[in-house]
Motif scaffolding. Structure first.
Motif, short mmCIF file in Angstrom:
data_model
loop_
_atom_site.label_atom_id
_atom_site.label_comp_id
_atom_site.label_asym_id
_atom_site.label_seq_id
_atom_site.Cartn_x
_atom_site.Cartn_y
_atom_site.Cartn_z
N LEU A 4 0.22 -6.98 -6.72
CA LEU A 4 -0.87 -6.13 -7.20
C LEU A 4 -0.64 -4.75 -6.62
N VAL A 5 -0.69 -3.75 -7.46
CA VAL A 5 -0.40 -2.39 -7.02
C VAL A 5 -1.62 -1.51 -7.28
N GLU A 6 -2.22 -1.04 -6.18
CA GLU A 6 -3.35 -0.14 -6.30
C GLU A 6 -2.85 1.31 -6.29
N SER A 7 -3.60 2.15 -6.96
CA SER A 7 -3.30 3.58 -6.96
C SER A 7 -4.58 4.34 -7.29
N GLY A 8 -4.51 5.67 -7.12
CA GLY A 8 -5.63 6.51 -7.50
C GLY A 8 -6.46 7.04 -6.35
N GLY A 9 -6.16 6.61 -5.14
CA GLY A 9 -6.91 7.12 -4.01
C GLY A 9 -6.55 8.57 -3.70
N GLY A 10 -7.30 9.14 -2.76
CA GLY A 10 -7.02 10.51 -2.37
C GLY A 10 -8.18 11.10 -1.61
N LEU A 11 -8.12 12.40 -1.44
CA LEU A 11 -9.16 13.16 -0.74
C LEU A 11 -10.05 13.83 -1.78
N VAL A 12 -11.35 13.63 -1.65
CA VAL A 12 -12.29 14.22 -2.60
C VAL A 12 -13.52 14.70 -1.84
N ARG A 19 -10.80 7.55 -9.79
CA ARG A 19 -10.62 6.29 -10.49
C ARG A 19 -9.45 5.54 -9.87
N LEU A 20 -9.74 4.38 -9.34
CA LEU A 20 -8.71 3.53 -8.76
C LEU A 20 -8.18 2.57 -9.81
N SER A 21 -6.91 2.24 -9.70
CA SER A 21 -6.28 1.29 -10.61
C SER A 21 -5.65 0.16 -9.80
N CYS A 22 -5.70 -1.02 -10.36
CA CYS A 22 -5.03 -2.19 -9.79
C CYS A 22 -4.20 -2.79 -10.92
N ALA A 23 -2.89 -2.68 -10.79
CA ALA A 23 -2.01 -3.11 -11.86
C ALA A 23 -1.25 -4.37 -11.49
N GLY A 104 -3.41 -1.68 -0.87
CA GLY A 104 -4.52 -0.79 -0.58
C GLY A 104 -4.24 0.65 -0.93
N THR A 105 -5.31 1.38 -1.19
CA THR A 105 -5.21 2.81 -1.45
C THR A 105 -6.32 3.53 -0.69
N GLN A 106 -5.95 4.60 0.00
CA GLN A 106 -6.91 5.30 0.86
C GLN A 106 -7.79 6.23 0.05
N VAL A 107 -9.08 6.13 0.28
CA VAL A 107 -10.06 7.05 -0.29
C VAL A 107 -10.76 7.76 0.86
N THR A 108 -10.71 9.07 0.84
CA THR A 108 -11.36 9.88 1.87
C THR A 108 -12.31 10.85 1.20
#
Length: 111
Positions: A4-12, A19-23, A104-108
């Motif tokens: 499972l590959v998560e993406s879309g995190g970041g600093l906001v 929008r996070l994605s799990c592929a 995991g993907t980091q959201v800050t």
């Protein structure tokens, strides 16, 4: 092992959106419930939202009305649309399917 590959995190900034994605590599999400969890520093991992095979959704009280989980069976992807983000949403977000975890993907959320 199910990759499972998560993406879309970041600093906001507070009030912003991500929008996070799990592929996945195959059409798996339509057969079992898929979950989004998050883990903030020093805290336990908590369930954020999930979507059942039938498309029903559930949310933690802390994100109701701000986050939306959805699924695209053609793209083999589960999404987590996060609006009106708050600093307390800062965490690593994980996708889970039948006990398998992504990286995991980091959201800050910070000004």
């Amino acid at each position: 092992q199910v990759p499972l590959v998560e993406s879309g995190g970041g600093l906001v900034q507070p009030g912003g959106s991500l929008r996070l994605s799990c592929a996945a590599s195959g059409n798996i999400f339509s057969f079992y419930t898929t979950h989004w969890y998050r883990q903030a520093p020093g805290k336990q991992r908590e369930l954020v939202a999930n979507i059942t095979s039938g498309g029903s959704t559930n949310y933690a009280d802390s994100v109701k009305g701000r986050f939306t989980i959805s699924r695209d069976n053609v793209k083999n992807t589960v999404y987590l649309q996060m609006n009106s983000l708050k600093p307390e949403d800062t965490a690593v977000y994980y996708c889970n399917w039948r006990g398998f975890w992504g990286q995991g993907t980091q959201v800050t959320v910070s000004s």
